[in-house]
Design a protein around this motif. Sequence first.
Motif, PDB file in Angstrom:
ATOM      1  N   UNK A 129       0.849  -1.189   0.000  1.00  0.00           N
ATOM      2  CA  UNK A 129       0.000   0.000   0.000  1.00  0.00           C
ATOM      3  C   UNK A 129       0.886   1.241   0.000  1.00  0.00           C
ATOM      4  N   UNK A 130       0.500   2.262  -0.782  1.00  0.00           N
ATOM      5  CA  UNK A 130       1.298   3.505  -0.826  1.00  0.00           C
ATOM      6  C   UNK A 130       1.498   4.122   0.563  1.00  0.00           C
ATOM      7  N   UNK A 131       0.533   3.937   1.462  1.00  0.00           N
ATOM      8  CA  UNK A 131       0.635   4.510   2.812  1.00  0.00           C
ATOM      9  C   UNK A 131       1.786   3.915   3.620  1.00  0.00           C
ATOM     10  N   UNK A 132       2.250   2.726   3.235  1.00  0.00           N
ATOM     11  CA  UNK A 132       3.322   2.062   3.975  1.00  0.00           C
ATOM     12  C   UNK A 132       4.711   2.370   3.409  1.00  0.00           C
ATOM     13  N   UNK A 133       4.762   3.010   2.261  1.00  0.00           N
ATOM     14  CA  UNK A 133       6.049   3.293   1.643  1.00  0.00           C
ATOM     15  C   UNK A 133       6.659   4.557   2.236  1.00  0.00           C
ATOM     16  N   UNK A 134       7.962   4.546   2.383  1.00  0.00           N
ATOM     17  CA  UNK A 134       8.657   5.697   2.949  1.00  0.00           C
ATOM     18  C   UNK A 134       8.867   6.743   1.879  1.00  0.00           C
TER      19      UNK A 134
END
Length: 134
Positions: A129-134
């Motif tokens: 998920x994009x929310x988990x990417x730094x």
Amino acid sequence: MATVKIWTDAEVERDPRVKAVFDDIRATRKTDFVNNVWRALASQPCVLESTWAQVKAVMARDSALDPLTKEMLYMAVSIANGCEYCVHSHTASARAKGMTEAQYEDLLAVVGLASTTNALVTALQVPVDPEFEV
């Protein structure tokens, strides 16, 4: 059965580089016991020195993680990697640092759950998920 010679204390005494590492292990850990990992590495003094330096820098210094947490993390990775020796040695070390049976049971539950869900997510190739990417 080991694939290399396991050095005795008498053999260690005859090699100044190996003796220096063993003396430091004993001093750092405040024990006369030097386990078979170090005795096996003794036949390669450069590897012995560098491996001990890494272990000491991570496991034997004060840091944001307390010593018991470090041991329990080491246990989890050792379980995941299937390293029988490390599972046994770091379980013993965690117990010596105060790990309770309840903590051990919880650790095993988390490791088992993570192994199962990791396998499922890997098999399904779930996108991050994009929310988990730094």
